[in-house]
Scaffold this motif. Sequence first.
Motif, PDB file in Angstrom:
ATOM      1  N   GLN A   1      -4.396   1.713  -8.525  1.00 54.85           N
ATOM      2  CA  GLN A   1      -2.612   1.452  -8.763  1.00 54.85           C
ATOM      3  C   GLN A   1      -1.955   2.940  -7.796  1.00 54.85           C
ATOM      4  O   GLN A   1      -1.404   3.632  -8.480  1.00 54.85           O
ATOM      5  CB  GLN A   1      -2.364   1.755 -10.121  1.00 54.85           C
ATOM      6  N   ALA A   2      -2.135   2.624  -6.417  1.00 53.48           N
ATOM      7  CA  ALA A   2      -1.561   3.439  -5.441  1.00 53.48           C
ATOM      8  C   ALA A   2      -0.635   3.131  -4.585  1.00 53.48           C
ATOM      9  O   ALA A   2      -0.342   3.452  -3.516  1.00 53.48           O
ATOM     10  CB  ALA A   2      -2.865   4.284  -4.797  1.00 53.48           C
ATOM     11  N   SER A   3       0.092   1.842  -5.120  1.00 52.40           N
ATOM     12  CA  SER A   3       1.078   1.213  -4.141  1.00 52.40           C
ATOM     13  C   SER A   3       2.135   2.224  -3.921  1.00 52.40           C
ATOM     14  O   SER A   3       2.344   3.187  -4.644  1.00 52.40           O
ATOM     15  CB  SER A   3       1.600   0.128  -4.412  1.00 52.40           C
ATOM     16  N   CYS A   4       2.953   2.157  -2.725  1.00 52.09           N
ATOM     17  CA  CYS A   4       4.169   3.120  -2.396  1.00 52.09           C
ATOM     18  C   CYS A   4       5.025   2.280  -1.492  1.00 52.09           C
ATOM     19  O   CYS A   4       4.770   1.005  -1.435  1.00 52.09           O
ATOM     20  CB  CYS A   4       3.613   4.456  -1.802  1.00 52.09           C
ATOM     21  N   THR A   5       5.976   2.848  -1.367  1.00 51.17           N
ATOM     22  CA  THR A   5       7.147   2.212  -0.546  1.00 51.17           C
ATOM     23  C   THR A   5       6.731   1.649   0.986  1.00 51.17           C
ATOM     24  O   THR A   5       5.814   2.483   1.588  1.00 51.17           O
ATOM     25  CB  THR A   5       8.194   3.361  -0.255  1.00 51.17           C
ATOM     26  N   LEU A   6       6.952   0.290   1.215  1.00 46.90           N
ATOM     27  CA  LEU A   6       6.464  -0.160   2.363  1.00 46.90           C
ATOM     28  C   LEU A   6       6.702   0.348   3.711  1.00 46.90           C
ATOM     29  O   LEU A   6       7.962   0.981   3.731  1.00 46.90           O
ATOM     30  CB  LEU A   6       6.919  -1.491   2.430  1.00 46.90           C
ATOM     31  N   GLY A   7       5.886   0.804   4.359  1.00 46.04           N
ATOM     32  CA  GLY A   7       5.984   1.721   5.484  1.00 46.04           C
ATOM     33  C   GLY A   7       5.994   3.004   5.647  1.00 46.04           C
ATOM     34  O   GLY A   7       5.625   3.713   6.620  1.00 46.04           O
ATOM     35  N   LYS A   8       5.485   3.368   4.431  1.00 47.98           N
ATOM     36  CA  LYS A   8       5.419   4.974   4.094  1.00 47.98           C
ATOM     37  C   LYS A   8       3.926   5.285   3.977  1.00 47.98           C
ATOM     38  O   LYS A   8       3.583   6.474   3.425  1.00 47.98           O
ATOM     39  CB  LYS A   8       6.273   5.545   2.890  1.00 47.98           C
ATOM     40  N   GLY A   9       3.056   4.060   3.582  1.00 47.44           N
ATOM     41  CA  GLY A   9       1.669   4.367   3.319  1.00 47.44           C
ATOM     42  C   GLY A   9       0.732   4.189   4.286  1.00 47.44           C
ATOM     43  O   GLY A   9       0.905   4.433   5.754  1.00 47.44           O
ATOM     44  N   SER A  10      -0.499   3.884   4.027  1.00 45.73           N
ATOM     45  CA  SER A  10      -1.779   3.905   4.928  1.00 45.73           C
ATOM     46  C   SER A  10      -2.134   2.498   5.644  1.00 45.73           C
ATOM     47  O   SER A  10      -2.859   2.649   6.460  1.00 45.73           O
ATOM     48  CB  SER A  10      -2.957   4.475   4.299  1.00 45.73           C
ATOM     49  N   ILE A  11      -1.528   1.557   5.324  1.00 43.35           N
ATOM     50  CA  ILE A  11      -2.037   0.186   5.750  1.00 43.35           C
ATOM     51  C   ILE A  11      -0.987  -0.043   7.055  1.00 43.35           C
ATOM     52  O   ILE A  11       0.304   0.042   6.933  1.00 43.35           O
ATOM     53  CB  ILE A  11      -1.649  -0.871   4.695  1.00 43.35           C
ATOM     54  N   ASP A  12      -1.965  -0.512   8.010  1.00 42.20           N
ATOM     55  CA  ASP A  12      -1.431  -0.999   9.438  1.00 42.20           C
ATOM     56  C   ASP A  12      -1.039  -2.357   9.484  1.00 42.20           C
ATOM     57  O   ASP A  12      -1.836  -3.100   9.534  1.00 42.20           O
ATOM     58  CB  ASP A  12      -2.287  -0.604  10.350  1.00 42.20           C
ATOM     59  N   TYR A  13       0.278  -2.661   8.760  1.00 41.50           N
ATOM     60  CA  TYR A  13       0.609  -4.174   8.587  1.00 41.50           C
ATOM     61  C   TYR A  13       0.831  -5.015   9.845  1.00 41.50           C
ATOM     62  O   TYR A  13       0.529  -6.185  10.011  1.00 41.50           O
ATOM     63  CB  TYR A  13       1.900  -4.152   7.766  1.00 41.50           C
ATOM     64  N   PRO A  14       1.216  -4.635  11.178  1.00 44.20           N
ATOM     65  CA  PRO A  14       1.679  -5.299  12.396  1.00 44.20           C
ATOM     66  C   PRO A  14       0.459  -6.271  12.640  1.00 44.20           C
ATOM     67  O   PRO A  14       0.700  -7.426  12.717  1.00 44.20           O
ATOM     68  CB  PRO A  14       2.240  -4.367  13.335  1.00 44.20           C
ATOM     69  N   PRO A  15      -0.555  -5.801  12.641  1.00 40.16           N
ATOM     70  CA  PRO A  15      -1.805  -6.632  13.166  1.00 40.16           C
ATOM     71  C   PRO A  15      -1.947  -7.567  11.891  1.00 40.16           C
ATOM     72  O   PRO A  15      -2.532  -8.966  12.212  1.00 40.16           O
ATOM     73  CB  PRO A  15      -2.831  -5.840  13.342  1.00 40.16           C
ATOM     74  N   LEU A  16      -2.052  -7.113  10.644  1.00 39.03           N
ATOM     75  CA  LEU A  16      -2.182  -8.136   9.473  1.00 39.03           C
ATOM     76  C   LEU A  16      -1.166  -9.372   9.426  1.00 39.03           C
ATOM     77  O   LEU A  16      -1.642 -10.386   9.143  1.00 39.03           O
ATOM     78  CB  LEU A  16      -2.308  -7.234   8.210  1.00 39.03           C
ATOM     79  N   LEU A  17       0.112  -8.783   9.725  1.00 34.14           N
ATOM     80  CA  LEU A  17       1.033  -9.825   9.582  1.00 34.14           C
ATOM     81  C   LEU A  17       1.060 -10.836  10.545  1.00 34.14           C
ATOM     82  O   LEU A  17       1.252 -12.205  10.562  1.00 34.14           O
ATOM     83  CB  LEU A  17       2.634  -9.284   9.614  1.00 34.14           C
TER      84      LEU A  17
END
Length: 308
Positions: free
Chosen positions: A253-269
Amino acid sequence: MSYNRRKFMQQAGKAAAASLLLPAWACNNAEKTDAENAEGTEQTTENQAIKGNLGAFGIQLWTLRDVIGEDPKATLKTLAGYGYGQIESFEGQQGMFWGMKPAEFASYVNNDLGMNLIASHCNIMECFEEKAAQAAEAGMKYLICPWVGPQESMDDFKRITERFNECGDICKANGIRFAYHNHDYSFAELDGEIPQDYMMDNTNPDTVDFEMDMYWVIVAGVDPLSYFERYPNRFRLAHVKDRMKEAPAEEKQASCTLGKGSIDYPPLLAAAKTAGISYFILEQERYDGTTPMEGAEDGAAYLAGVQI
């Protein structure tokens, strides 16, 4: 017994595994320094007119679970102002339609606010036929099972898979579709099998789709790209949430504000779009020093500006 997702999530936390392996690509953002993040935030503020190319995006109302019940219409109006174009509801104490009739709720979301009511999470074990009829009346595209929980054996998951097919048939009879939203537990090997794979291989693709919660796939130590490649066009919706930087692997349970964390979303999306996902829905399960509405506002700003 009323549906209580909070209880489900608490039970999931108790069942956390001792350790997790996160794919290296999932942590690209963690390499940025605080100064770089501050600079990026400043640049985003200065260039608010620059829009990304993701397209329309939505929000799961579970994100606002602590506030929406006070004034559902006002909360929804604020979300529209943030830039959300789609709504995914859930079955809270006031039901999927927040104290309104299905058509009334849909009219407010679609006509008054200019958003689209896409789907709702719900308990599929109680009154599902009635819920499917109501969802169809409201013009939803999907009813979604958000949780089944860890099971004792694969036989349990096989029975659940049969229920998914039943729900798919019920939804089809009402002109809508059924989907299952994953957590991490369905990617853990059980009796020599991966439950997620079994469910995807043994549900009817004509009636059953899947909503990939990319955060929970990553927490399970699995690469979402591998599932996009193996199961094209089976995932039709996606939950987008970020993970706190430097969160220990065993902390689920370590979710946080989108864009401020560690997941690199552009390639995933980008990969998700190619694989057939049409709906990108923000969900935030915990808050990192912000209020629910602030988290929703920041998440909308990120999704509005993301380049894929």
